[in-house]
Design an enzyme around this catalytic site. Structure first.
Site, PDB file in Angstrom:
ATOM      1  N   HIS A 201       0.845  -1.191   0.000  1.00 18.34           N
ATOM      2  CA  HIS A 201       0.000   0.000   0.000  1.00 18.34           C
ATOM      3  C   HIS A 201       0.884   1.246   0.000  1.00 18.34           C
ATOM      4  O   HIS A 201       2.116   1.127   0.036  1.00 18.34           O
ATOM      5  CB  HIS A 201      -0.903   0.011   1.246  1.00 18.34           C
TER       6      HIS A 201
ATOM      7  N   HIS B  18      -5.895  -1.623   3.819  1.00 20.80           N
ATOM      8  CA  HIS B  18      -5.805  -0.382   3.051  1.00 20.80           C
ATOM      9  C   HIS B  18      -4.920  -0.581   1.832  1.00 20.80           C
ATOM     10  O   HIS B  18      -3.930  -1.318   1.872  1.00 20.80           O
ATOM     11  CB  HIS B  18      -5.341   0.816   3.884  1.00 20.80           C
TER      12      HIS B  18
ATOM     13  N   HIS C 226       5.034   7.420   2.068  1.00 21.83           N
ATOM     14  CA  HIS C 226       5.749   6.139   1.991  1.00 21.83           C
ATOM     15  C   HIS C 226       5.035   5.181   1.057  1.00 21.83           C
ATOM     16  O   HIS C 226       3.855   5.354   0.764  1.00 21.83           O
ATOM     17  CB  HIS C 226       5.889   5.503   3.372  1.00 21.83           C
TER      18      HIS C 226
ATOM     19  N   HIS D  17       0.578  -0.216  14.629  1.00 24.06           N
ATOM     20  CA  HIS D  17      -0.348   0.892  14.426  1.00 24.06           C
ATOM     21  C   HIS D  17      -1.641   0.629  15.197  1.00 24.06           C
ATOM     22  O   HIS D  17      -2.106  -0.514  15.249  1.00 24.06           O
ATOM     23  CB  HIS D  17      -0.757   0.988  12.951  1.00 24.06           C
TER      24      HIS D  17
ATOM     25  N   TYR E 118       9.200   1.737   9.672  1.00 23.76           N
ATOM     26  CA  TYR E 118       9.422   2.719   8.599  1.00 23.76           C
ATOM     27  C   TYR E 118      10.914   2.958   8.457  1.00 23.76           C
ATOM     28  O   TYR E 118      11.628   3.037   9.462  1.00 23.76           O
ATOM     29  CB  TYR E 118       8.746   4.050   8.936  1.00 23.76           C
TER      30      TYR E 118
ATOM     31  N   GLU F   3       8.095   1.191   4.031  1.00 23.51           N
ATOM     32  CA  GLU F   3       7.576   0.536   5.230  1.00 23.51           C
ATOM     33  C   GLU F   3       7.525  -0.962   4.974  1.00 23.51           C
ATOM     34  O   GLU F   3       7.303  -1.387   3.828  1.00 23.51           O
ATOM     35  CB  GLU F   3       6.145   1.053   5.523  1.00 23.51           C
TER      36      GLU F   3
END
Ligand code: FES
Lengths: 121, 305
Positions: free
Chosen positions: B148, B198, B212, B244, B253, B263
């Protein structure tokens, strides 16, 4: 060994051959405002009052524009001094976070990192 | 379904040789082609020709590719994007290496999104018949696939509507100033069109910037192992390993040799169109982004390429 002097505080940090400005400050107990450490984000910009440097890697014109470069803007994460320099950090971004390292490394010669530990890129 | 996934990230790098070393030896992608000042890569669990394009000269994002399921999706998305007010163009088959006809959209956030249906397809590295769990000769992190990305836009709410109306994305999670949709300002959205939690996130910030792009890992321990490898290879870690709050994914990251943020991301829960959207309020933004430390560093929200 070249010296980088901080304006207006007068701090002096010795920079080893081939070492970046950021590397020398980190090695001697300081921290500064740093982003990518790769010359890509422009987050670390400082202003050069005197002296010269070269970049150890290409730096894009989009990160430091030619006008900024002419004004003495420099990326300490990629800049290697070619002689003694006087620089100013922005918004007081430079902080001494480890006074012991500062003391020890300013009074002793420390062997450079053995070459077999370095990463080849 | 129209958009299946983010198909490729095309970014600029200042030094192609160093970037190649990072993406092949540290991340473990396979180099699949080189053409002029561009090099193409894919992960071991990807079947399309490439998922990362590096172009020498500068830093930051050139464009993202999104793969549509059906050929007709291009015309449909084109109509919707034009109705939304976005500029579109068509790029003939073959102009992008191994990619069929492209619908190029200049988004309201000033990014370039290429929508395509066709890309030269092969097979994943373990094959499609009686495959093993992973290739034995993985290098470094051994990232299986692109996952993503996060971009910034002056109006995150406008991009949310654009992605909803044109790509059929729904919002899995968002950060908003109020829980009342009639009275809220959208600060960030995490959007998808599949069970992947996502595919693209948009954070309020400057136009046309990259925050990112991320590679998928399976397990949390692989994220920790990746961080160890970054330390060995002098890759600057930005944040992590941590988790997260948003998406619940495990993360590190880090920066590629040009300063583009990457990431590695593992886990996260499944998304469905009927699952209620999760809303985070700005007062817990630190915990939403970094669940353990519960604070955002300045770098994370301001360092972009
Ligand atoms: S920290 Fe990104 S350019 Fe120096």
């Amino acid at each position: 060994m070249t010296k980088v002097t901080v304006h207006p505080t007068g701090e002096v940090v010795e920079v080893r051959d081939g070492e970046t400005i950021m590397g020398a400050f980190y090695r001697t107990g300081y921290a500064m405002r740093i982003g990518c450490k790769r010359g890509g984000c422009g987050f670390c910009k400082i202003d050069v009052h005197d002296g010269a440097f070269e970049y150890e890697r290409p730096v894009s014109d989009e990160v430091v524009t030619p006008a900024e470069a002419a004004d003495g803007v420099c990326l300490p994460c990629r800049a290697v001094p070619t002689g003694d320099m006087v620089v100013e950090f922005r918004e007081n971004s430079l902080r001494l976070v480890n006074p012991l390292m500062r003391y020890m490394l300013s009074s002793k010669e420390v062997p450079a990192r053995p070459s077999h530990l370095s990463t080849t890129v | 379904m129209a958009i299946m996934r983010m198909g490729y990230a095309h970014v600029r790098v200042t030094d192609l040789a160093e970037a190649r070393q990072h993406y092949t030896q540290t991340l473990g992608l396979n180099e699949v082609a080189a053409d002029g000042n561009k090099v193409y890569f894919k992960g071991w669990d990807e079947w399309d020709h490439h998922s990362v394009v590096l172009e020498e000269g500068g830093v930051g994002l050139v464009k993202f590719g999104f793969k549509a399921q059906y050929e007709d999706d291009l015309a449909d998305i084109e109509k919707k994007a034009q109705a939304f007010g976005a500029t579109t163009e068509r790029i003939s088959k073959g102009e992008e290496l191994e990619v069929g006809e492209i619908l190029r959209i200049h988004t309201p956030s000033n990014h370039i999104f290429d929508v395509y249906h066709e890309m030269t397809s092969g097979q994943v590295d373990v094959g499609n018949v009686n495959p093993e769990a992973f290739p034995r000769d993985l290098r470094g992190v051994g990232a299986p696939a692109l996952d993503h990305a996060l971009i910034t836009a002056e109006d995150a709410g406008l991009m949310e509507r654009f992605l909803h109306e044109c790509f059929g994305y729904w919002t899995a999670e968002k950060v908003a100033t109020s829980l009342d949709p009639a009275d809220q300002h959208t600060i960030a959205v995490w959007m998808t069109a599949t069970t992947q939690i996502h595919q693209l996130a948009v954070l309020e910030g400057p136009q046309s910037k990259l925050h990112h792009f991320a590679f998928r890992l399976e397990e949390g321990w692989e994220v920790n192992r990746a961080a160890d490898l970054f330390a060995m290879d002098d890759v600057p870690i930005d944040v992590g390993p941590t988790r997260h709050g948003i998406t619940r994914g495990k993360t590190v990251y880090f920066f590629d040799p040009a300063g583009n943020r990457n990431e590695v991301f593992a886990g996260g829960y499944l998304s469905f169109p009927d699952r209620p959207m999760v809303t985070w309020t700005p007062d817990v933004l630190g915990k939403a982004i970094f669940y353990h430390a519960r604070e955002l560093n300045e770098r994370f929200t301001t360092v972009l390429t």
